[in-house]
Design a protein around this motif. Structure first.
Motif, PDB file in Angstrom:
ATOM      1  N   SER A   1       0.380   3.491   4.538  1.00 25.68           N
ATOM      2  CA  SER A   1       0.747   3.199   5.931  1.00 25.68           C
ATOM      3  C   SER A   1       1.893   4.016   6.474  1.00 25.68           C
ATOM      4  CB  SER A   1       1.077   1.726   6.087  1.00 25.68           C
ATOM      5  OG  SER A   1      -0.074   0.975   5.919  1.00 25.68           O
TER       6      SER A   1
ATOM      7  N   SER B   1       0.854  -1.171   0.000  1.00 22.24           N
ATOM      8  CA  SER B   1       0.000   0.000   0.000  1.00 22.24           C
ATOM      9  C   SER B   1       0.893   1.226   0.000  1.00 22.24           C
ATOM     10  CB  SER B   1      -0.854  -0.046   1.274  1.00 22.24           C
ATOM     11  OG  SER B   1      -1.278   1.234   1.638  1.00 22.24           O
TER      12      SER B   1
ATOM     13  N   ASN C   1      -5.375  -3.170  -4.939  1.00 23.69           N
ATOM     14  CA  ASN C   1      -5.355  -2.143  -3.901  1.00 23.69           C
ATOM     15  C   ASN C   1      -4.264  -1.095  -4.193  1.00 23.69           C
ATOM     16  OD1 ASN C   1      -5.727  -0.857  -1.501  1.00 23.69           O
ATOM     17  ND2 ASN C   1      -5.086  -2.550  -0.207  1.00 23.69           N
TER      18      ASN C   1
ATOM     19  N   ARG D   1      -2.212  -1.124   8.963  1.00 25.95           N
ATOM     20  CA  ARG D   1      -1.648  -2.267   8.258  1.00 25.95           C
ATOM     21  C   ARG D   1      -2.701  -3.341   8.035  1.00 25.95           C
ATOM     22  NH1 ARG D   1       3.056  -1.661   6.623  1.00 25.95           N
ATOM     23  NH2 ARG D   1       4.417  -0.180   7.673  1.00 25.95           N
TER      24      ARG D   1
ATOM     25  N   ARG E   1      -8.504 -12.491   1.508  1.00 22.86           N
ATOM     26  CA  ARG E   1      -8.614 -12.019   0.124  1.00 22.86           C
ATOM     27  C   ARG E   1      -7.592 -12.670  -0.799  1.00 22.86           C
ATOM     28  NH1 ARG E   1     -12.065  -7.715  -0.283  1.00 22.86           N
ATOM     29  NH2 ARG E   1     -12.759  -6.982   1.753  1.00 22.86           N
TER      30      ARG E   1
ATOM     31  N   GLU F   1      -6.728  -9.475  -6.570  1.00 17.95           N
ATOM     32  CA  GLU F   1      -7.552  -8.557  -5.786  1.00 17.95           C
ATOM     33  C   GLU F   1      -6.709  -7.719  -4.822  1.00 17.95           C
ATOM     34  OE1 GLU F   1     -10.937 -10.288  -3.738  1.00 17.95           O
ATOM     35  OE2 GLU F   1     -10.853  -8.647  -2.309  1.00 17.95           O
ATOM     36  N   ARG F   2      -5.854  -8.402  -4.086  1.00 20.49           N
ATOM     37  CA  ARG F   2      -5.039  -7.691  -3.117  1.00 20.49           C
ATOM     38  C   ARG F   2      -4.088  -6.704  -3.818  1.00 20.49           C
ATOM     39  NH1 ARG F   2      -1.451  -9.793   0.426  1.00 20.49           N
ATOM     40  NH2 ARG F   2      -0.088  -9.728  -1.359  1.00 20.49           N
TER      41      ARG F   2
ATOM     42  N   LEU G   1      -5.912  -2.842   7.709  1.00 16.14           N
ATOM     43  CA  LEU G   1      -6.796  -2.377   6.638  1.00 16.14           C
ATOM     44  C   LEU G   1      -6.127  -2.585   5.280  1.00 16.14           C
ATOM     45  CD1 LEU G   1      -8.086   0.956   8.210  1.00 16.14           C
ATOM     46  CD2 LEU G   1      -9.352  -1.167   8.007  1.00 16.14           C
ATOM     47  N   ASP G   2      -4.823  -2.310   5.243  1.00 12.09           N
ATOM     48  CA  ASP G   2      -4.083  -2.499   3.987  1.00 12.09           C
ATOM     49  C   ASP G   2      -4.116  -3.938   3.504  1.00 12.09           C
ATOM     50  OD1 ASP G   2      -3.403   0.063   3.536  1.00 12.09           O
ATOM     51  OD2 ASP G   2      -1.414  -0.053   4.456  1.00 12.09           O
ATOM     52  N   LEU G   3      -4.171  -4.852   4.450  1.00 11.59           N
ATOM     53  CA  LEU G   3      -4.234  -6.265   4.068  1.00 11.59           C
ATOM     54  C   LEU G   3      -5.622  -6.620   3.541  1.00 11.59           C
ATOM     55  CD1 LEU G   3      -2.381  -7.874   7.104  1.00 11.59           C
ATOM     56  CD2 LEU G   3      -1.518  -7.666   4.771  1.00 11.59           C
ATOM     57  N   GLY G   4      -6.522  -5.661   3.587  1.00  8.78           N
ATOM     58  CA  GLY G   4      -7.875  -5.904   3.112  1.00  8.78           C
ATOM     59  C   GLY G   4      -8.799  -6.355   4.222  1.00  8.78           C
TER      60      GLY G   4
ATOM     61  N   VAL H   1     -10.532  -0.912  -0.921  1.00 10.02           N
ATOM     62  CA  VAL H   1     -10.571  -2.377  -0.846  1.00 10.02           C
ATOM     63  C   VAL H   1     -11.834  -2.916  -1.516  1.00 10.02           C
ATOM     64  CG1 VAL H   1     -10.716  -4.334   0.740  1.00 10.02           C
ATOM     65  CG2 VAL H   1      -9.125  -2.479   1.218  1.00 10.02           C
TER      66      VAL H   1
ATOM     67  N   VAL I   1      -9.879   3.721   3.155  1.00 11.75           N
ATOM     68  CA  VAL I   1      -9.280   2.422   2.838  1.00 11.75           C
ATOM     69  C   VAL I   1     -10.357   1.430   2.414  1.00 11.75           C
ATOM     70  CG1 VAL I   1      -7.843   0.548   3.681  1.00 11.75           C
ATOM     71  CG2 VAL I   1      -7.431   2.836   4.482  1.00 11.75           C
TER      72      VAL I   1
END
Lengths: 708, 79
Positions: A88, A85, A122, B31, B60, A118-119, B33-36, A278, A274
């Motif tokens: 962070s 991302s 982001n 972090r 995910r 999908e990930r 949230l960043d991981l989904g 997502v 966020v």
């Protein structure tokens, strides 16, 4: 302050990155992506060997740059740190963000993993908010096919509004298309229309209101909407970066307090932003990814069931380590003596040459018996094990096994109040401790990073394996014959390494309880899918990147060291050589540790590179003051025994080899990484004290019990 | 409060759960949230490491290992 026209920011950033442009026509590209997406493979395949790595000024993040030619244009590719991302606020993320935003690359290539799209989306979506010129490279298409995952690349391209290219960088598939797409985006042949992330109405309204205020200030230097979004997001680093690179001071506007008085809860806004990204990634992924087989990752799961199982996880890990060493020891014997034969035959020729031209004895002694022989020793002892060990290790790395090691061992590291990723940096230390110390950058928390740095030396690097291997082979396993010998040697070395790991944990815990107090920070470790290793690539890369590197470093150090040792052994004061003086001085202390003065002397002289410790010991024992030829292990054994070696000496040398001061390169690296002589000194002292204490206890216990 | 809501690290291996709330704060929350890991995300508990902690989860499409300290800050509803 405010808006001053001469913004030199962009050139500053390029200087900071030390980007080497050959002409002003060069096209600069940023390469971004999640970790484990094969980003570096894309980078290597595109640039080949035209690359160099460099540090970000003032930041402990390394980045690689390379270039490639396409349609007569020179493209300079900047490999940004792999991140999940850009939100962070870690150092890596800040750097990646700043380069994309303020470094003004002509285009940004985002590498995504086809098996986990999908990930990855982001990050893609976040980058699309910052810049229009983006090309998406969906890599690892073959893995996706193998897992029956279908991806509609055209549709994805339509939705995102940017070119999308499917690649398989490991065999070069799709790279031509990727370069073509990048070329067209840079030249303007393709105009991109990036999709916008839909945010909640309230957020959109706030964005609008801030945008109005800042737009006149930043005009069109960067996307003002995105800046607004970052401001609502409470990201203060963006203010700093805008000031640094564009010389615009947005802090004066006091936008952030303004939002706060609006009575909107910060944390919920951040979550909302966020979540929007997502969810959007999820909906795009639903439209373009077709998983034909829901159990596509069953094989991975099964492998994980075994490799990380409660019962077998750790035994398998140790066994794998053992197998790697067994192959290394068994396989290295033959080429080692073959190389030694060739190199020592050359030595004879050199000697003849010296005789022929009637050159003085001392010159022959210093150059041939000193410099050349040390070199020959180091090369013949080190090259074969490295050429076997590195590819094997890279193989496990490529397979995706190392994160499983971290997963298996994490609880022990947690109990030591250390970071889970320390298991990974520890593994890197097997190759080279200096590399392991640099690798500690993956640990965010400064406290845990220091612990990882200070304890990295407890795993033996490749410079120390030859010493361990030689001693085990001739002393511990010497009694056994043939294959049994290799097996006993393997078991011993594996034992030494397990001890090293235990010491790492033990010392980490002590540090956490004393000078580096604290609780372990958060830990999220990805266990990436297993990948089929590319054997050819592994061999090329491990030999090019590691073997040659480590060997050349050893050679550079060994040559002058050989000269110094020869001089010390041959320069006499009152009939006693300098080496003997030194050894005599160290003798009483060394005796307490179950070694002798020459051994301790060798460790001290071996400070520049641990590879030469064993050669120095042998050389010291030779009356002539030069190293013997590596005729046979038996001759070596006899030499050591006649100089008073017992099994206790062998054990102590091995223990001390595992635990003593790090080599010069590692110490300098630690200094660079910690920017502190104090911690460098600690890194020197901690393993040395551990080694002295343990060898002392072992020796005194054995002597007290009368075992020897 | 629904009785089915438990911290993530307590759900049995092989079971899936839906994220209800993330109680972590600051950077850790970020972090996650960043991981989904956002509300309504389905998470499957895959396996424990040999010593029981950390635990690997499928989030995910990616497999992520979390220590129990972190996973306990994610409240989920068992499915």
């Amino acid at each position: 302050m405010g808006l001053t026209s001469q913004s030199t920011g962009i050139s500053t950033l390029k200087e900071m990155l030390n980007i080497q442009l050959s002409s002003t026509d060069d096209i600069v590209l940023a390469l971004a992506g999640n970790p484990n997406t094969g980003k570096s493979t894309v980078f290597n395949s595109l640039t080949g060997l035209n690359q160099h790595t460099g540090n970000w000024t003032g930041k402990t993040v390394t980045t690689a740059q390379g270039n490639y030619k396409f349609k007569g244009k020179n493209f300079v590719l900047v490999d940004l740190p792999g991140t999940y991302s850009l939100l962070s606020n870690s150092v890596e993320e800040e750097i990646a963000r700043d380069f994309i935003c303020f470094g003004n690359p002509h285009a940004t290539i985002v590498v995504a993993d086809a098996t986990c799209l999908e990930r990855n989306l982001n990050l893609v979506l976040q980058i699309l908010e910052m810049t229009d010129k983006v090309v998406l490279c969906v890599n690892l298409m073959d893995e996706a096919r193998r897992k029956n995952i279908g991806i509609d690349l055209d549709k994805l391209s339509d939705i995102l509004g940017i070119p999308v290219v499917g690649t398989n960088a490991r065999n070069g598939e799709g790279l031509e298309k990727l370069m073509e797409a990048v070329y067209k985006v840079c030249s303007g042949e393709i105009s991109t229309k990036p999709v916008k992330i839909p945010y909640d109405k309230n957020i959109e309204a706030i964005i609008e209101s801030i945008d109005e205020k800042i737009k006149p200030l930043i005009s069109n230097k960067i996307n003002s909407k995105w800046v607004s979004l970052k401001l609502i997001d409470g990201d203060k680093t963006i203010l700093k970066s805008i000031y640094k690179y564009l010389d615009i001071d947005l802090a004066e506007l006091n936008i952030i307090p303004g939002i706060e008085t609006n009575q909107i809860q910060y944390s919920s806004i951040r979550d909302e932003i966020v979540s929007s990204i997502v969810k959007f990634a999820e909906s795009i992924s639903r439209q373009v990814v077709h998983i034909k087989n829901k159990t596509y990752n069953r094989l991975d799961r099964k492998i994980d069931d075994i490799l990380t199982s409660k019962l077998f996880g750790i035994p398998i890990m140790i066994a794998l380590l053992g197998i790697v060493f067994w192959i290394t020891i068994e396989g290295a014997n033959v080429p080692s003596s073959a190389i030694a034969n060739v190199l020592f035959a050359i030595e004879d020729k050199l000697t003849l040459l010296f005789i022929k031209y009637d050159l003085p004895d001392w010159l022959h002694g210093a150059l041939v018996l000193g410099v050349y022989r040390t070199l020959a020793w180091v090369v013949s002892v080190m090259l074969p094990p490295m050429a076997i060990f590195f590819p094997l290790f890279t193989f496990l790395e490529d397979l995706g096994y190392l994160p499983r090691v971290a997963f298996n061992l994490d609880n022990y590291f947690k109990k030591a109040c250390a970071h889970g990723k320390q298991a990974l940096t520890m593994c890197m230390g097997f190759g080279c401790n200096a590399a392991g110390v640099i690798g500690c950058r993956i640990i965010d928390s400064p406290r845990e990073r220091l612990i990882a740095i200070l304890t990295n030396f407890f795993v033996p690097c490749n410079g120390r394996f030859p010493t361990l291997i030689t001693i085990t082979t001739i002393f511990i396993a010497g009694a056994a014959k043939g294959h049994l010998q290799a097996i006993i040697a393997t078991l011993t070395i594996t034992g030494v390494i397990v001890l090293g790991v235990i010491m790492t944990l033990f010392v980490s815990r002590i540090l956490s309880k004393t000078i580096l107090k604290g609780i372990p920070s958060s830990f999220a470790l990805e266990l990436p899918p297993y990948r089929k290793p590319q054997v050819g690539r592994i061999i090329v890369r491990s030999i090019l990147d590691r073997t040659i590197f480590v060997l050349s470093r050893a050679v550079v150090v060994a040559a002058p060291a050989g000269l110094i040792i020869w001089l010390m052994a041959n320069m006499n004061i009152n009939g006693i050589s300098l080496l003997d003086y030194g050894a005599g001085f160290l003798q009483p202390f060394a005796h307490l540790l179950g070694m002798d003065g020459y051994i301790l002397m060798a460790f001290i002289l071996g400070l520049p590179a641990n590879e030469i410790v064993m050669p120095i010991i042998i050389m010291s024992y030779m009356a002539t003051g030069t190293m013997i030829e590596l005729e046979s292990m038996e001759a070596l054994r006899n030499l050591l025994v006649s100089n008073g070696w017992t099994w206790l000496t062998a054990i102590n040398v091995m223990l001390f080899c595992l635990m003593h001061f790090p080599c010069g390169t590692t110490l300098l690296t630690i200094r660079k990484e910690t920017k502190s002589w104090k911690w460098t000194f600690a890194a020197f002292l901690i393993p040395t004290m551990a080694g002295i204490t343990i060898t002392f206890i072992v020796t005194q216990t054995v002597r007290l019990l009368g075992l020897i | 409060m629904n009785n089915n809501i438990v911290p993530l690290h307590l759900i049995p291996c092989g079971k899936s759960a839906k994220v209800k709330e993330i109680t972590a704060k600051g950077n850790i929350r970020r972090r996650m949230l960043d991981l989904g890991l956002i509300v309504d995300t389905i998470v499957e508990s895959l396996r424990k490491s040999p010593s029981g902690d950390p635990i690997a989860y499928e989030i995910r499409g990616a497999v992520i290992a979390l220590r129990s300290e972190e996973a306990s800050k994610i409240l989920v509803e068992l499915l």
